[in-house]
Motif scaffolding. Structure first.
Motif, PDB file in Angstrom:
ATOM      1  N   LEU A  55       0.836  -1.201   0.000  1.00 25.66           N
ATOM      2  CA  LEU A  55       0.000   0.000   0.000  1.00 25.66           C
ATOM      3  C   LEU A  55       0.869   1.249   0.000  1.00 25.66           C
ATOM      4  N   ALA A 107       3.777   1.420  -1.289  1.00 26.44           N
ATOM      5  CA  ALA A 107       4.349   1.534  -2.634  1.00 26.44           C
ATOM      6  C   ALA A 107       3.330   2.129  -3.597  1.00 26.44           C
ATOM      7  N   ILE A 108       2.078   1.701  -3.469  1.00 23.74           N
ATOM      8  CA  ILE A 108       1.044   2.247  -4.350  1.00 23.74           C
ATOM      9  C   ILE A 108       0.875   3.742  -4.092  1.00 23.74           C
ATOM     10  N   GLY A 109       0.905   4.108  -2.811  1.00 22.58           N
ATOM     11  CA  GLY A 109       0.797   5.522  -2.482  1.00 22.58           C
ATOM     12  C   GLY A 109       1.938   6.319  -3.076  1.00 22.58           C
ATOM     13  N   VAL A 152       3.567   5.639  -5.686  1.00 25.11           N
ATOM     14  CA  VAL A 152       3.431   5.726  -7.138  1.00 25.11           C
ATOM     15  C   VAL A 152       2.319   6.695  -7.517  1.00 25.11           C
TER      16      VAL A 152
END
Lengths: 118, 83, 179
Positions: free
Chosen positions: A16, A18-20, A22
């Motif tokens: 999560l 990492a998604i944030g 990105v």
């Protein structure tokens, strides 16, 4: 089994983060995502590993790693945030309130920064 | 479930790697490296669970410390130089 | 006194790295700790920290809950469309007598709570400048940070600091923002 689920939850939190990192538009926003999600995520993983393993040798290493993560991760985020703010200011497109700029806090107070304001 | 953990961490690593390659500013890249280091620490812990041997766990401690110091150094650099 | 506590913590960390509580580990740990302390000069003032167990438990419980709430909010943030972000930097004045160690501890705690991230700390007068991810209500964020501050002072602060918290405040000091 529960312990493995805890570790998986920790890994999902790191994903999560990492998604944030990105998806968010702004460096400071990305930093929010990284600090909060990955710190809790890595803590869960380390705690889960400590519950799963049974060697006292491992407990101490894991406890030390967890404690150090908890101590250092917010500090490094703060340092990056401060450095970015001093180097660039925040993005005024995003309709902001900026009380630090208004307060006149001296940005270059350590004497060795070559750049001027902003 | 430990295999699923590794897959999730791999996806996280790819995400951070994307930001490392793309991130317009230096600060973005430092964040991405910090995230990669945290992913590495988690992967070491998960691997200790998989093999049952904690031989590499002190590496996680060292990674945390070295990562913190290097992030702090780059933050100083950004402050002086601009991102 | 503080230096010996620091040496003790160094020895504990050293032994934890080696993993086994043996004479050799402890002895080498003591040597390394003393060597490091001899090399590094002592810090400025050594403030007196008090440990109050009940207050510490209250602080830890609040902190853990905030940590979880922060991640829940972040999850919702990542999944929904992005254009709700409205960031800002606000100033939060701190209690006058707060010690440096507590200030650092509080900055660390603030970095992990929902939506807030300290980006500048001024020591005189003690103020945090906090970067907020969703700035809809400035005073609410200030109150949140101050609540954490009060919990920390009640858990770890010196007697004088706790007494200052309980004393009724003179009107007008809190009501003015950064001028």
């Amino acid at each position: 089994m529960i312990v493995e689920a805890v570790v998986l939850l920790g890994a999902v939190l790191i994903l999560l983060a990492a998604i944030g990192v990105v998806r968010f538009d702004d460096v400071l926003a990305r930093m929010h995502a990284l600090t909060k999600a990955s710190t809790l995520g890595v803590l869960l993983v380390l705690v889960g590993a400590a519950l799963y393993l049974s060697n006292a040798n491992d407990y101490t290493s894991l406890a030390l790693a967890a404690g150090l993560q908890l101590l250092t991760s917010p500090v490094s985020a703060h340092l990056i945030g401060r450095a970015t703010y001093r180097a660039e200011g925040i993005d005024h497109r995003l309709d902001v309130v900026d009380e630090l700029a208004a307060s006149g806090v001296d940005r270059a107070d350590d004497g060795d920064s070559a750049a001027g304001d902003g | 479930m430990i295999a699923a953990t590794f897959l999730v961490l791999l996806a996280a690593g790819v995400g951070f790697g994307y930001r490392l390659a793309r991130g317009p500013s230096l600060a973005d890249r430092v964040l991405a490296v910090d995230g990669l280091l945290i992913t590495g620490v988690a992967a070491i812990a998960a691997d200790a669970m998989r093999t049952g041997r904690g031989a590499f766990l002190p590496v996680a401690v060292v990674i945390t410390l070295v990562g913190f110091v290097s992030t702090a150094i780059v933050a100083r650099y950004i402050e002086g130089r601009g991102a | 006194m503080k230096r010996y506590l620091l040496a003790l913590w160094l020895v504990v960390a050293w032994v934890a790295m080696w993993g086994r509580l043996s004479v050799a580990n402890v002895a080498s740990g003591v040597l390394v700790a003393l060597g490091l302390l001899a090399l590094l000069p002592p810090a400025g003032s050594q403030p007196h920290y008090v440990f109050r167990p009940v207050a510490i438990v209250r602080f830890v419980a609040y902190f853990l809950r905030q940590l979880v709430v922060a991640n829940a909010a972040l999850t919702r943030e990542i999944v929904t469309p992005r254009d709700r972000i409205r960031t800002g930097v606000i100033a939060v004045p701190m209690e006058e007598g707060i010690s440096d160690g507590l200030l650092v501890f509080l900055a660390n705690a603030t970095a992990l709570t929902p939506g807030t991230m300290p980006i500048e700390v001024v020591r005189d007068p003690p103020t945090f400048y906090v970067h907020v991810l969703h700035l809809h209500d400035v005073e609410a964020v200030r109150d949140e940070v101050r609540r954490m501050e009060h919990l920390v002072i009640r858990a770890f602060g010196s007697k004088a600091a706790v007494a200052a918290l309980d004393r009724p405040e003179p009107r007008g000091r809190r009501d003015e923002g950064p001028s």
